[in-house]
Structure formats: C-alpha cells, structure tokens
Design a protein around this motif. Structure first.
Motif, PDB file in Angstrom:
ATOM      1  N   LYS A  85      -9.606  -3.994   7.506  1.00 53.27           N
ATOM      2  CA  LYS A  85      -9.782  -2.645   6.988  1.00 53.27           C
ATOM      3  C   LYS A  85      -9.667  -2.670   5.472  1.00 53.27           C
ATOM      4  CE  LYS A  85      -7.704  -0.592  11.054  1.00 53.27           C
ATOM      5  NZ  LYS A  85      -6.588   0.178  11.587  1.00 53.27           N
ATOM      6  N   THR A  86     -10.332  -1.734   4.836  1.00 55.56           N
ATOM      7  CA  THR A  86     -10.198  -1.603   3.392  1.00 55.56           C
ATOM      8  C   THR A  86      -8.867  -0.924   3.089  1.00 55.56           C
ATOM      9  OG1 THR A  86     -11.203   0.605   3.292  1.00 55.56           O
ATOM     10  CG2 THR A  86     -12.701  -1.308   3.142  1.00 55.56           C
ATOM     11  N   ALA A  87      -8.432  -1.041   1.836  1.00 58.71           N
ATOM     12  CA  ALA A  87      -7.192  -0.377   1.427  1.00 58.71           C
ATOM     13  C   ALA A  87      -7.299   1.126   1.663  1.00 58.71           C
ATOM     14  CB  ALA A  87      -6.892  -0.680  -0.038  1.00 58.71           C
ATOM     15  N   GLN A  88      -8.456   1.693   1.351  1.00 59.27           N
ATOM     16  CA  GLN A  88      -8.657   3.135   1.539  1.00 59.27           C
ATOM     17  C   GLN A  88      -8.533   3.528   3.001  1.00 59.27           C
ATOM     18  OE1 GLN A  88      -8.822   5.186  -1.079  1.00 59.27           O
ATOM     19  NE2 GLN A  88      -8.633   6.834   0.385  1.00 59.27           N
ATOM     20  N   GLN A  89      -9.059   2.712   3.911  1.00 62.22           N
ATOM     21  CA  GLN A  89      -8.946   2.998   5.340  1.00 62.22           C
ATOM     22  C   GLN A  89      -7.491   2.967   5.794  1.00 62.22           C
ATOM     23  OE1 GLN A  89     -11.607  -0.128   6.600  1.00 62.22           O
ATOM     24  NE2 GLN A  89     -13.188   1.342   7.237  1.00 62.22           N
ATOM     25  N   VAL A  90      -6.746   1.990   5.311  1.00 64.73           N
ATOM     26  CA  VAL A  90      -5.333   1.882   5.674  1.00 64.73           C
ATOM     27  C   VAL A  90      -4.562   3.094   5.165  1.00 64.73           C
ATOM     28  CG1 VAL A  90      -3.210   0.542   5.340  1.00 64.73           C
ATOM     29  CG2 VAL A  90      -5.372  -0.634   5.797  1.00 64.73           C
ATOM     30  N   ILE A  91      -4.829   3.478   3.924  1.00 63.58           N
ATOM     31  CA  ILE A  91      -4.135   4.637   3.345  1.00 63.58           C
ATOM     32  C   ILE A  91      -4.464   5.893   4.138  1.00 63.58           C
ATOM     33  CG2 ILE A  91      -4.049   6.153   1.329  1.00 63.58           C
ATOM     34  CD1 ILE A  91      -4.422   3.529  -0.354  1.00 63.58           C
ATOM     35  N   GLU A  92      -5.732   6.096   4.471  1.00 65.05           N
ATOM     36  CA  GLU A  92      -6.119   7.293   5.233  1.00 65.05           C
ATOM     37  C   GLU A  92      -5.415   7.327   6.588  1.00 65.05           C
ATOM     38  OE1 GLU A  92      -7.653  10.026   4.204  1.00 65.05           O
ATOM     39  OE2 GLU A  92      -7.654   9.029   2.259  1.00 65.05           O
ATOM     40  N   GLU A  93      -5.299   6.190   7.236  1.00 67.80           N
ATOM     41  CA  GLU A  93      -4.586   6.138   8.514  1.00 67.80           C
ATOM     42  C   GLU A  93      -3.109   6.461   8.322  1.00 67.80           C
ATOM     43  OE1 GLU A  93      -5.243   2.364  10.381  1.00 67.80           O
ATOM     44  OE2 GLU A  93      -7.381   2.742  10.655  1.00 67.80           O
TER      45      GLU A  93
ATOM     46  N   ARG B  40      -1.739   8.184   6.011  1.00 66.64           N
ATOM     47  CA  ARG B  40      -1.513   9.569   5.568  1.00 66.64           C
ATOM     48  C   ARG B  40      -1.315  10.525   6.739  1.00 66.64           C
ATOM     49  NH1 ARG B  40      -2.101  11.627   0.681  1.00 66.64           N
ATOM     50  NH2 ARG B  40      -3.181  13.490   1.407  1.00 66.64           N
ATOM     51  N   GLN B  41      -1.590  10.067   7.942  1.00 72.93           N
ATOM     52  CA  GLN B  41      -1.326  10.894   9.125  1.00 72.93           C
ATOM     53  C   GLN B  41       0.177  11.029   9.369  1.00 72.93           C
ATOM     54  OE1 GLN B  41      -4.042  12.433  10.326  1.00 72.93           O
ATOM     55  NE2 GLN B  41      -5.070  11.230   8.745  1.00 72.93           N
ATOM     56  N   ASP B  42       0.941  10.071   8.868  1.00 71.18           N
ATOM     57  CA  ASP B  42       2.404  10.092   8.997  1.00 71.18           C
ATOM     58  C   ASP B  42       2.976  11.012   7.921  1.00 71.18           C
ATOM     59  OD1 ASP B  42       5.114   9.503   9.307  1.00 71.18           O
ATOM     60  OD2 ASP B  42       4.973   7.635   8.182  1.00 71.18           O
ATOM     61  N   PRO B  43       3.687  12.070   8.309  1.00 67.33           N
ATOM     62  CA  PRO B  43       4.200  13.031   7.328  1.00 67.33           C
ATOM     63  C   PRO B  43       5.100  12.407   6.257  1.00 67.33           C
ATOM     64  CG  PRO B  43       4.401  13.921   9.545  1.00 67.33           C
ATOM     65  CD  PRO B  43       3.968  12.491   9.682  1.00 67.33           C
ATOM     66  N   ALA B  44       5.918  11.440   6.618  1.00 66.61           N
ATOM     67  CA  ALA B  44       6.807  10.800   5.634  1.00 66.61           C
ATOM     68  C   ALA B  44       5.996  10.011   4.617  1.00 66.61           C
ATOM     69  CB  ALA B  44       7.819   9.896   6.328  1.00 66.61           C
ATOM     70  N   PHE B  45       5.014   9.267   5.101  1.00 70.48           N
ATOM     71  CA  PHE B  45       4.142   8.515   4.187  1.00 70.48           C
ATOM     72  C   PHE B  45       3.378   9.473   3.282  1.00 70.48           C
ATOM     73  CE2 PHE B  45       0.100   6.735   2.891  1.00 70.48           C
ATOM     74  CZ  PHE B  45       0.474   5.503   2.373  1.00 70.48           C
ATOM     75  N   ARG B  46       2.810  10.527   3.856  1.00 72.45           N
ATOM     76  CA  ARG B  46       2.022  11.490   3.086  1.00 72.45           C
ATOM     77  C   ARG B  46       2.877  12.144   1.999  1.00 72.45           C
ATOM     78  NH1 ARG B  46      -0.141  14.156   6.966  1.00 72.45           N
ATOM     79  NH2 ARG B  46       1.460  15.753   7.119  1.00 72.45           N
TER      80      ARG B  46
END
Length: 104
Positions: free
Chosen positions: A7-15, A17-23
């Motif tokens: 996966k690209t870095a952007q794909q990993v980040i988008e995934e 970001r679904q986690d409220p703590a990460f977001r």
C-alpha cells in the motif's frame, strides 16, 4: 509479497484515519507536519544541512531537527526567525482553535 501488493503511505494513512485516536493525533499535528515539510523542502532545494540552516536562522541544529520531526507546532517567534533567515513565507490562519497555512 510483491512490491505491487504494498500500500502507498496515503492508503495506509486513510485506513488509519478511521481510528478516532489516530485521527485526533493526525489532526493535532497537521500544522507541525506542514512546517516540517516546508523546512525539509527548503533545506534540500538549497543543499543545506540542518546545521547550516540553523546557523542561517540563529537556531541550533537540535531545534531544526525537532521542527523537522513534525511532532510539535512551532511558535510564532520561531516562524518569524525562519522567515527572516531564509525568506520563507508563512501565511497562517487561526480559527476556532485550529491553525493552518493559507495560500499566499
């Protein structure tokens, strides 16, 4: 695993970001990351080390390293020093508790 399966870095980040703590952490550090990217870009475009940039702006290498880490947002006086020493421009908008760069 094939390179094409990664996966690209952007794909990993988008995934993530679904986690409220990460977001929340991602959003909290957005401004600091923007500053970090601008500093790194300036250094690489001008062939400077962290130490050389630090001397230009009247800071220490460790301060430049911390800024480039993108963990904590810089202060307004720090942005002013960077701007004075390099000519970089920082147009900042502060609204409802958030800080962001605006297009110049």
């Amino acid at each position: 695993m094939k390179l094409s399966d990664l996966k690209t870095a952007q794909q990993v980040i988008e995934e993530r970001r679904q986690d409220p703590a990460f977001r929340a952490e991602w959003d909290r550090t957005a401004f600091a990351r923007d500053v970090a990217l601008r500093i790194v870009r300036y250094r690489t475009e001008n062939n400077l080390t962290q130490t050389a940039l630090a001397r230009m702006v009247g800071m220490t290498q460790s301060v430049i390293a911390r800024l480039e880490s993108g963990d904590q947002p810089p202060s307004i006086p720090t942005l002013a020093k960077l701007s004075k020493g390099t000519g970089m421009e920082f147009d900042v908008k502060i609204t409802r508790g958030s800080v962001e760069f605006v297009a110049a």
